[in-house]
Design a protein around this motif. Sequence first.
Motif, PDB file in Angstrom:
ATOM      1  N   ALA A  61       0.833  -1.204   0.000  1.00 53.03           N
ATOM      2  CA  ALA A  61       0.000   0.000   0.000  1.00 53.03           C
ATOM      3  C   ALA A  61       0.870   1.257   0.000  1.00 53.03           C
ATOM      4  N   LEU A  62       1.933   1.258   0.786  1.00 53.74           N
ATOM      5  CA  LEU A  62       2.811   2.434   0.835  1.00 53.74           C
ATOM      6  C   LEU A  62       3.580   2.600  -0.475  1.00 53.74           C
ATOM      7  N   LEU A  63       3.978   1.506  -1.109  1.00 50.91           N
ATOM      8  CA  LEU A  63       4.668   1.598  -2.398  1.00 50.91           C
ATOM      9  C   LEU A  63       3.748   2.122  -3.503  1.00 50.91           C
ATOM     10  N   VAL A  64       2.513   1.674  -3.511  1.00 52.04           N
ATOM     11  CA  VAL A  64       1.553   2.175  -4.504  1.00 52.04           C
ATOM     12  C   VAL A  64       1.280   3.657  -4.259  1.00 52.04           C
ATOM     13  N   ALA A  65       1.186   4.061  -2.998  1.00 54.56           N
ATOM     14  CA  ALA A  65       0.997   5.486  -2.689  1.00 54.56           C
ATOM     15  C   ALA A  65       2.186   6.298  -3.185  1.00 54.56           C
ATOM     16  N   TRP A  66       3.391   5.791  -2.984  1.00 53.12           N
ATOM     17  CA  TRP A  66       4.592   6.485  -3.471  1.00 53.12           C
ATOM     18  C   TRP A  66       4.562   6.606  -4.991  1.00 53.12           C
ATOM     19  N   LEU A  67       4.132   5.530  -5.663  1.00 56.09           N
ATOM     20  CA  LEU A  67       4.045   5.563  -7.120  1.00 56.09           C
ATOM     21  C   LEU A  67       3.040   6.612  -7.581  1.00 56.09           C
ATOM     22  N   LEU A  68       1.892   6.684  -6.930  1.00 56.32           N
ATOM     23  CA  LEU A  68       0.884   7.678  -7.301  1.00 56.32           C
ATOM     24  C   LEU A  68       1.375   9.101  -7.067  1.00 56.32           C
ATOM     25  N   VAL A  69       2.074   9.326  -5.968  1.00 58.44           N
ATOM     26  CA  VAL A  69       2.619  10.658  -5.703  1.00 58.44           C
ATOM     27  C   VAL A  69       3.686  11.005  -6.739  1.00 58.44           C
ATOM     28  N   SER A  70       4.498  10.042  -7.117  1.00 59.90           N
ATOM     29  CA  SER A  70       5.515  10.271  -8.147  1.00 59.90           C
ATOM     30  C   SER A  70       4.874  10.630  -9.480  1.00 59.90           C
ATOM     31  N   LEU A  71       3.811   9.920  -9.842  1.00 60.61           N
ATOM     32  CA  LEU A  71       3.101  10.241 -11.074  1.00 60.61           C
ATOM     33  C   LEU A  71       2.491  11.637 -11.016  1.00 60.61           C
ATOM     34  N   GLU A  72       1.963  11.990  -9.860  1.00 59.51           N
ATOM     35  CA  GLU A  72       1.356  13.316  -9.702  1.00 59.51           C
ATOM     36  C   GLU A  72       2.403  14.413  -9.840  1.00 59.51           C
ATOM     37  N   ARG A  73       3.591  14.197  -9.292  1.00 58.44           N
ATOM     38  CA  ARG A  73       4.665  15.197  -9.405  1.00 58.44           C
ATOM     39  C   ARG A  73       5.058  15.449 -10.853  1.00 58.44           C
ATOM     40  N   ARG A  74       5.034  14.384 -11.657  1.00 62.25           N
ATOM     41  CA  ARG A  74       5.384  14.529 -13.067  1.00 62.25           C
ATOM     42  C   ARG A  74       4.206  15.001 -13.906  1.00 62.25           C
ATOM     43  N   GLY A  75       3.043  15.135 -13.306  1.00 57.94           N
ATOM     44  CA  GLY A  75       1.865  15.569 -14.032  1.00 57.94           C
ATOM     45  C   GLY A  75       1.229  14.480 -14.870  1.00 57.94           C
ATOM     46  N   GLU A  76       1.553  13.231 -14.587  1.00 56.84           N
ATOM     47  CA  GLU A  76       1.041  12.114 -15.378  1.00 56.84           C
ATOM     48  C   GLU A  76      -0.070  11.344 -14.679  1.00 56.84           C
ATOM     49  N   GLY A  77      -0.301  11.616 -13.429  1.00 52.09           N
ATOM     50  CA  GLY A  77      -1.288  10.859 -12.678  1.00 52.09           C
ATOM     51  C   GLY A  77      -2.693  11.379 -12.886  1.00 52.09           C
ATOM     52  N   PRO A  78      -3.668  10.606 -12.455  1.00 55.43           N
ATOM     53  CA  PRO A  78      -5.049  11.070 -12.549  1.00 55.43           C
ATOM     54  C   PRO A  78      -5.304  12.206 -11.565  1.00 55.43           C
TER      55      PRO A  78
END
Length: 119
Positions: A61-78
Amino acid sequence: MTIKKSSSLQRVPSAVLWLIMAVSVAVQFSFLIMGQTSLSSFRWENSPVHASVETAGAVIALLVAWLLVSLERRGEGPDFALRISAALIGMGLLDGLHALVHVGNLFVWLHSIATFIGG
């Protein structure tokens, strides 16, 4: 330059999600039935295995959260990536604590509140 997705590619993930949900409902329903019938007297209380599984779930769960935050920082996340990552962080931390405590009221409460926060 933007690349347009074809409509057939958009339907594939939707079909896969529906298949996963259908299989999940079928498995959950079958376990519910077995728990009331053929496995009603089955007990397997193995705290080390339970703690290992819960710890692995918390780490995932923490790794998936980190991945989502990383995507958000790059502007690629939902648009909702930060809200989902916050829920996953809360659930991961509470599940990690749940794995550390002995069986009892706190044990059940931590698991229940982790599920609520994650949901």
